[in-house]
Design a protein around this motif. Sequence first.
Motif, mmCIF file in Angstrom:
data_model
loop_
_atom_site.group_PDB
_atom_site.id
_atom_site.type_symbol
_atom_site.label_atom_id
_atom_site.label_comp_id
_atom_site.label_asym_id
_atom_site.label_seq_id
_atom_site.Cartn_x
_atom_site.Cartn_y
_atom_site.Cartn_z
ATOM 1 N N ALA A 1 25.693 88.119 -9.732
ATOM 2 C CA ALA A 1 24.286 88.529 -9.705
ATOM 3 C C ALA A 1 23.539 87.826 -10.825
ATOM 4 N N MET A 2 22.222 87.746 -10.667
ATOM 5 C CA MET A 2 21.354 87.293 -11.742
ATOM 6 C C MET A 2 20.804 88.530 -12.446
ATOM 7 N N LEU A 3 20.891 88.546 -13.781
ATOM 8 C CA LEU A 3 20.501 89.730 -14.542
ATOM 9 C C LEU A 3 19.426 89.403 -15.558
ATOM 10 N N ILE A 4 18.579 90.391 -15.835
ATOM 11 C CA ILE A 4 17.722 90.334 -17.013
ATOM 12 C C ILE A 4 18.004 91.577 -17.853
ATOM 13 N N GLU A 5 18.172 91.363 -19.157
ATOM 14 C CA GLU A 5 18.459 92.457 -20.090
ATOM 15 C C GLU A 5 17.206 92.907 -20.829
ATOM 16 N N THR A 6 16.145 92.092 -20.740
ATOM 17 C CA THR A 6 14.886 92.408 -21.400
ATOM 18 C C THR A 6 13.777 91.656 -20.711
ATOM 19 N N PHE A 7 12.554 92.104 -20.855
ATOM 20 C CA PHE A 7 11.420 91.389 -20.278
ATOM 21 C C PHE A 7 11.204 90.075 -21.023
ATOM 22 N N GLY A 8 10.738 89.058 -20.285
ATOM 23 C CA GLY A 8 10.475 87.779 -20.930
ATOM 24 C C GLY A 8 10.300 86.669 -19.924
ATOM 25 N N GLY A 9 10.457 85.433 -20.402
ATOM 26 C CA GLY A 9 10.297 84.247 -19.570
ATOM 27 C C GLY A 9 11.491 84.015 -18.676
ATOM 28 N N PRO A 10 11.470 82.918 -17.923
ATOM 29 C CA PRO A 10 12.565 82.642 -16.987
ATOM 30 C C PRO A 10 13.931 82.575 -17.657
ATOM 31 N N GLU A 11 13.941 82.221 -18.945
ATOM 32 C CA GLU A 11 15.219 82.059 -19.634
ATOM 33 C C GLU A 11 15.977 83.372 -19.822
ATOM 34 N N VAL A 12 15.301 84.523 -19.687
ATOM 35 C CA VAL A 12 16.002 85.802 -19.872
ATOM 36 C C VAL A 12 16.874 86.145 -18.665
ATOM 37 N N MET A 13 16.706 85.449 -17.557
ATOM 38 C CA MET A 13 17.503 85.719 -16.368
ATOM 39 C C MET A 13 18.751 84.853 -16.392
ATOM 40 N N GLN A 14 19.916 85.501 -16.365
ATOM 41 C CA GLN A 14 21.172 84.793 -16.510
ATOM 42 C C GLN A 14 22.180 85.249 -15.458
ATOM 43 N N PRO A 15 23.077 84.331 -15.029
ATOM 44 C CA PRO A 15 24.130 84.731 -14.088
ATOM 45 C C PRO A 15 25.146 85.632 -14.759
ATOM 46 N N SER A 16 25.684 86.575 -13.996
ATOM 47 C CA SER A 16 26.658 87.503 -14.555
ATOM 48 C C SER A 16 27.484 88.103 -13.421
ATOM 49 N N TYR A 17 28.444 88.943 -13.789
ATOM 50 C CA TYR A 17 29.230 89.702 -12.827
ATOM 51 C C TYR A 17 29.005 91.174 -13.093
ATOM 52 N N VAL A 18 28.721 91.934 -12.034
ATOM 53 C CA VAL A 18 28.434 93.357 -12.174
ATOM 54 C C VAL A 18 29.234 94.138 -11.137
ATOM 55 N N HIS A 19 29.210 95.455 -11.269
ATOM 56 C CA HIS A 19 29.967 96.336 -10.392
ATOM 57 C C HIS A 19 29.469 96.245 -8.956
ATOM 58 N N HIS A 20 30.387 96.241 -8.027
ATOM 59 C CA HIS A 20 30.091 96.209 -6.596
ATOM 60 C C HIS A 20 29.521 97.566 -6.178
ATOM 61 N N PRO A 21 28.318 97.618 -5.536
ATOM 62 C CA PRO A 21 27.749 98.912 -5.127
ATOM 63 C C PRO A 21 28.449 99.486 -3.909
ATOM 64 N N GLU A 22 28.339 100.786 -3.738
ATOM 65 C CA GLU A 22 28.862 101.477 -2.561
ATOM 66 C C GLU A 22 27.741 102.319 -1.948
ATOM 67 N N PRO A 23 27.675 102.372 -0.617
ATOM 68 C CA PRO A 23 26.594 103.135 0.019
ATOM 69 C C PRO A 23 26.835 104.635 -0.047
ATOM 70 N N VAL A 24 25.769 105.387 -0.328
ATOM 71 C CA VAL A 24 25.838 106.841 -0.234
ATOM 72 C C VAL A 24 25.449 107.256 1.183
ATOM 73 N N ASP A 25 25.255 108.531 1.406
ATOM 74 C CA ASP A 25 25.168 109.109 2.755
ATOM 75 C C ASP A 25 24.233 108.383 3.709
ATOM 76 N N THR A 26 23.025 108.023 3.246
ATOM 77 C CA THR A 26 22.018 107.452 4.155
ATOM 78 C C THR A 26 21.806 105.959 3.932
ATOM 79 N N GLU A 27 22.721 105.313 3.236
ATOM 80 C CA GLU A 27 22.519 103.914 2.869
ATOM 81 C C GLU A 27 23.369 102.953 3.692
ATOM 82 N N VAL A 28 22.900 101.714 3.696
ATOM 83 C CA VAL A 28 23.614 100.591 4.296
ATOM 84 C C VAL A 28 24.008 99.630 3.177
#
Length: 316
Positions: free
Chosen positions: A3-30
């Motif tokens: 995923a691409m992440l931002i940890e704080t507001f700012g310019g384009p440079e604040v967005m960085q590639p990273s690895y994050v937890h895989h989401p799981e759907p709850v009752d009404t989600e896809v």
Amino acid sequence: MRAMLIETFGGPEVMQPSYVHHPEPVDTEVLIEIAYAGVNPVDWKIREGMLSGLFPHEFPVIPGWDAAGTVKGVGKNVTEFRIGDRVYAYCRKPKVRFGTYAEFVTMDHAAVALMPKNVGFAEAASIPLAGLTAWQSLFDAANLSAGDGVLIRGGAGGVGSLAIQFAKHAGAKVYTTARKANHEYVTSLGADVAIDYAAEDFADAVRKREPGGIDLVCDAVGGGAHRKCYHVLKRGGMLVSIVDPPDEEMARSFGVKTAYVFVSPDGEQLRRITALVDSGAVRAPVIEEMGLRNAAEAQRRSKVGHVRGKIVLKVR
């Protein structure tokens, strides 16, 4: 997941590639495995903190509100989607945190729709936010009908590309503004008159052709020329803006109605758009593909403006 992440507001440079937890759907989600994510002006506005007063945010934030991909899981209360379905969605959630610049996203089933059968994932990713914005502006806010005259400011952009087609399909006479280089594109979408805003005043150009004024202006540009929109409307006409809130004092002085549209997720409206695309009445905006790791550059280009159609990010 990637995923691409931002940890704080700012310019384009604040967005960085990273690895994050895989989401799981709850009752009404896809759960959608994302093939492509659309890039919209709202993405860089979120990154810069411009919407922090409108929506709650929780860092780290994954930007992006457009997705096209494959269903990989469903909540226990979801019956209309199955694993393997090709879907798309405008994935705006109540809290800005888990967006679509990622390999997976979960979204409430009510916001998700099957993709048009005659487009690929890249084209599909260009449609949800822009298509719903155009739809809700023209039909929910303005109640556009056959025979109306409409001016669409910013006809070559993502919203404009679809608004032109929706309005033409509804039987309206369509004026639009676009750079000269984009006139062939916007007329191919169905615009009756293309106005080069760099060469002539768009308000004068419309008034020359429609001395009594037109019924509707859909402003997808805003900025300094926004106030000129009032001058092209007939009394009782309507200005719908998706960028700058309308000036109510000017609206009263010109005797026109106004609306400000901030698009809402709506799977039922997406299904209606899907039907139009499948029928051939509407086509996806022209697209430019970039890789997910190039998201910062994509947002830079989006902020500068003058993107024809939409930029989409290839996720997988």
